[in-house]
Enzyme design. Sequence first.
Site, mmCIF file in Angstrom:
data_model
loop_
_atom_site.group_PDB
_atom_site.id
_atom_site.type_symbol
_atom_site.label_atom_id
_atom_site.label_comp_id
_atom_site.label_asym_id
_atom_site.label_seq_id
_atom_site.Cartn_x
_atom_site.Cartn_y
_atom_site.Cartn_z
ATOM 1 N N GLY A 213 0.822 -1.216 0.000
ATOM 2 C CA GLY A 213 0.000 0.000 0.000
ATOM 3 C C GLY A 213 0.854 1.263 0.000
ATOM 4 N N GLY A 237 7.278 -7.127 -6.791
ATOM 5 C CA GLY A 237 6.477 -8.035 -7.603
ATOM 6 C C GLY A 237 5.582 -7.308 -8.597
ATOM 7 N N THR A 240 4.287 -3.928 -7.497
ATOM 8 C CA THR A 240 5.379 -2.946 -7.487
ATOM 9 C C THR A 240 5.692 -2.459 -8.887
ATOM 10 O OG1 THR A 240 6.310 -4.101 -5.591
ATOM 11 C CG2 THR A 240 7.783 -2.616 -6.768
ATOM 12 N N ASP A 268 6.418 -16.272 -5.619
ATOM 13 C CA ASP A 268 5.305 -16.978 -6.279
ATOM 14 C C ASP A 268 5.600 -17.253 -7.752
ATOM 15 O OD1 ASP A 268 4.036 -16.721 -3.898
ATOM 16 O OD2 ASP A 268 2.424 -15.415 -4.595
ATOM 17 N N TYR A 424 5.990 -18.647 5.836
ATOM 18 C CA TYR A 424 6.911 -17.510 5.952
ATOM 19 C C TYR A 424 8.368 -17.962 6.055
ATOM 20 C CZ TYR A 424 2.865 -14.546 6.224
ATOM 21 O OH TYR A 424 1.705 -13.896 5.902
HETATM 22 N N1 LIG Z 1 -1.989 -1.105 -9.616
HETATM 23 C C1 LIG Z 1 -1.048 -0.509 -8.886
HETATM 24 N N2 LIG Z 1 -0.648 0.753 -9.192
HETATM 25 C C2 LIG Z 1 0.283 1.379 -8.445
HETATM 26 N N3 LIG Z 1 0.884 0.828 -7.371
HETATM 27 C C3 LIG Z 1 0.534 -0.413 -7.020
HETATM 28 C C4 LIG Z 1 -0.453 -1.149 -7.744
HETATM 29 N N4 LIG Z 1 -0.593 -2.358 -7.161
HETATM 30 C C5 LIG Z 1 0.264 -2.382 -6.119
HETATM 31 N N5 LIG Z 1 0.938 -1.217 -6.025
HETATM 32 C C6 LIG Z 1 1.922 -0.868 -4.993
HETATM 33 O O1 LIG Z 1 3.068 -1.703 -5.105
HETATM 34 C C7 LIG Z 1 3.546 -2.080 -3.822
HETATM 35 C C8 LIG Z 1 3.662 -3.584 -3.724
HETATM 36 O O2 LIG Z 1 2.476 -4.220 -4.195
HETATM 37 P P1 LIG Z 1 1.998 -5.635 -3.631
HETATM 38 O O3 LIG Z 1 1.784 -5.540 -2.154
HETATM 39 O O4 LIG Z 1 0.865 -6.089 -4.451
HETATM 40 O O5 LIG Z 1 3.253 -6.585 -3.775
HETATM 41 P P2 LIG Z 1 4.011 -7.088 -5.067
HETATM 42 O O6 LIG Z 1 4.915 -6.046 -5.558
HETATM 43 O O7 LIG Z 1 3.026 -7.626 -6.050
HETATM 44 O O8 LIG Z 1 4.906 -8.234 -4.455
HETATM 45 P P3 LIG Z 1 4.428 -9.667 -3.914
HETATM 46 O O9 LIG Z 1 3.046 -9.920 -4.422
HETATM 47 O O10 LIG Z 1 5.430 -10.611 -4.487
HETATM 48 O O11 LIG Z 1 4.514 -9.593 -2.448
HETATM 49 C C9 LIG Z 1 2.572 -1.499 -2.800
HETATM 50 O O12 LIG Z 1 3.173 -0.369 -2.195
HETATM 51 C C10 LIG Z 1 1.365 -1.146 -3.622
HETATM 52 O O13 LIG Z 1 0.689 -0.020 -3.124
HETATM 53 O O1 LIG Z 2 3.443 -10.690 3.443
HETATM 54 P P1 LIG Z 2 1.984 -10.937 3.520
HETATM 55 O O2 LIG Z 2 1.223 -9.658 3.426
HETATM 56 O O3 LIG Z 2 1.585 -11.802 4.629
HETATM 57 O O4 LIG Z 2 1.593 -11.695 2.171
HETATM 58 C C1 LIG Z 2 1.856 -13.003 1.892
HETATM 59 C C2 LIG Z 2 1.875 -13.164 0.406
HETATM 60 O O5 LIG Z 2 3.081 -12.682 -0.121
HETATM 61 C C3 LIG Z 2 3.655 -13.644 -1.003
HETATM 62 O O6 LIG Z 2 4.729 -14.229 -0.331
HETATM 63 C C4 LIG Z 2 4.175 -12.973 -2.244
HETATM 64 O O7 LIG Z 2 3.123 -12.392 -2.938
HETATM 65 C C5 LIG Z 2 2.534 -14.633 -1.277
HETATM 66 O O8 LIG Z 2 2.989 -15.913 -1.554
HETATM 67 C C6 LIG Z 2 1.746 -14.568 -0.023
HETATM 68 O O9 LIG Z 2 0.394 -14.869 -0.244
HETATM 69 MG MG LIG Z 3 2.078 -9.533 -6.213
#
Ligand SMILES: Nc1ncnc2c1ncn2[C@@H]1O[C@H](COP(=O)(O)OP(=O)(O)OP(=O)(O)O)[C@@H](O)[C@H]1O
Ligand SMILES: O=P(O)(O)OC[C@H]1O[C@](O)(CO)[C@@H](O)[C@@H]1O
Ligand SMILES: [Mg+2]
Length: 535
Positions: A213, A237, A240, A268, A424
């Site tokens: 977030g 990811g 991000t 993932d 984790y």
């Molecule tokens: N559609 C989007 N547009 C802009 N920023 C985004 C969007 N989706 C996610 N973010 C921002 O990217 C950051 C990481 O997003 P998210 O928590 O979904 O993890 P991720 O990068 O997908 O990694 P993972 O899923 O592997 O943990 C957060 O700070 C989130 O607010």
């Molecule tokens: O760190 P959090 O918010 O508990 O999220 C866990 C998620 O993050 C990941 O490790 C990466 O997206 C997922 O496999 C899992 O569902």
């Molecule tokens: Mg993700």
Amino acid sequence: MEADAACTVVVAPAPVAAAAADDKALQQKLFQLKLKPSSRTLTALVKKASPKPAAKKKLAGGSGGYVLEDVPHLTDYLPALQAFPNPLQNHPAYSVVKQYFVNADDTVAKKIVVHKGSARGTHFRRAGPRQQVYFQPDEVSAAIVTCGGLCPGLNTVVREIVCGLHDMYGVTSVVGIEGGYKGFYARNTVELTPRSVNDIHKRGGTVLGTSRGGQDTAKIVDSIQDRGINQVYIIGGDGTQKGAATIQEEVQRRGLKCAVVGIPKTIDNDIVVIDKSFGFDTAVEEAQRAINAAHVEAESAENGVGVVKLMGRNSGFIAMYATLASRDVDCCLIPESPFYLDGKGGLLEFAEQRLRDNGHMVIVVAEGAGQDLIAKSMNLADAHDASGNKLLLDVGLWLCHKIKEHFKKKASFPITLKYIDPTYMIRAVPSNASDSVYCSLLAHSAIHGAMAGYTGFTVAPVNGRHAYIPFYRITERQNKVVITDRMWARVLCSTNQPCFLSHEDVEKAGQDDDEPNVPLVEGENSLVKASPLLL
Ligand SMILES: Nc1ncnc2c1ncn2[C@@H]1O[C@H](COP(=O)(O)OP(=O)(O)OP(=O)(O)O)[C@@H](O)[C@H]1O
Ligand SMILES: O=P(O)(O)OC[C@H]1O[C@](O)(CO)[C@@H](O)[C@@H]1O
Ligand SMILES: [Mg+2]
């Protein structure tokens, strides 16, 4: 800047969901027309395929249906930028390398398996050092941020960006943004030097901290501008990378000389186009310890059942690869493949039979599997995390409860069930040796791209070669296990579990997967091992 083809065009493309289909259509049309297209033809086709502006696309056509999906360059919007000779030319370690700089026209094919007569298809710009750079070493002010969940290798990438910038290009000004995207505007930066990051790769997690977030593009770019940052390395990811794309758009809108570079991170392995994400191998390896423990416990008890829950929100790659590596698993459940518990061909009937035959069994379940089934039985509303990701219900506990409940009704069939939840633990460890080398190469490819003035790209191996991939390609959808491919069939064959699927499910899966997302090796859905030698 390297000129690629006479017909290079910058276009305003379709919304991301439609982009892949549009690109396919575009390539088919280019091929049908046996192009060499004129820029006018190409522009017309692209315009037709792409009705609404979203992010900039740079496409260049070539013969035989070749399309280069290029990445932005700082000179696209700052044409007067000065170029300098790459200082690596005089570096004692690198100057001896034959052809150290990548050829200006080198590209990497998205599809490695082709057929006689098929179009050459999409290519990406090859990563690596260029003859010319667009930054003087003392002019660079770099920032690194880590976002999203933890992943083995985060610290290794951070270390290698700092050391690579310093050792290869003589850059000394690098800061870390603490606590993910929101750290840009809510926290102070931390100075990163080769000395301060020297040992961090031996630790799990991220020394910079991370978060979900809090992505506020305007505030982030204000911070970049105020601090005079001109290279941003964003490790995270799919979410991000979406955030990075919006940051790059805003940086470009403001006309800032700042390269925005994404480095894909996720255990993932749910990022499309790329061979695999760093940390994935380490996570699969770590998962073996949990599966081994479950097997030992199950084997040592009367009708022993071991249940192991692994990560994998929407994609079951960790569960699939951990199952294939282990060979002790009797049933693997992933989000992509629906299953059911009761009745003929259901999981409970299978468990009963396997226990009668072998006296024990091990079930590996990805955390995103069976979510519909659980939601139905509990009647719960959806909840989301700060990034908007759906919060998952605990499929492991639910499954254990259902199995125990089933066998409780059978007085003559006592079972001993052990539940192991290492979710984790598999992502909090440091990267293993091969992931560490992979992380170093990613960091180096990212640095070379930024120094050469490229921006708005994610760096990663595609079919074993590092490439610069435009953000829109990475964020258009998620990588999933293709259950109609041979890799999943291998899992079913090794576990001898039921496939649980109806004819309609298989048809539907086939329709969803018009383009398998993981690279093809001998036509299979299988991960390519990135060779450290192939940069
Ligand atoms: N559609 C989007 N547009 C802009 N920023 C985004 C969007 N989706 C996610 N973010 C921002 O990217 C950051 C990481 O997003 P998210 O928590 O979904 O993890 P991720 O990068 O997908 O990694 P993972 O899923 O592997 O943990 C957060 O700070 C989130 O607010
Ligand atoms: O760190 P959090 O918010 O508990 O999220 C866990 C998620 O993050 C990941 O490790 C990466 O997206 C997922 O496999 C899992 O569902
Ligand atoms: Mg993700």
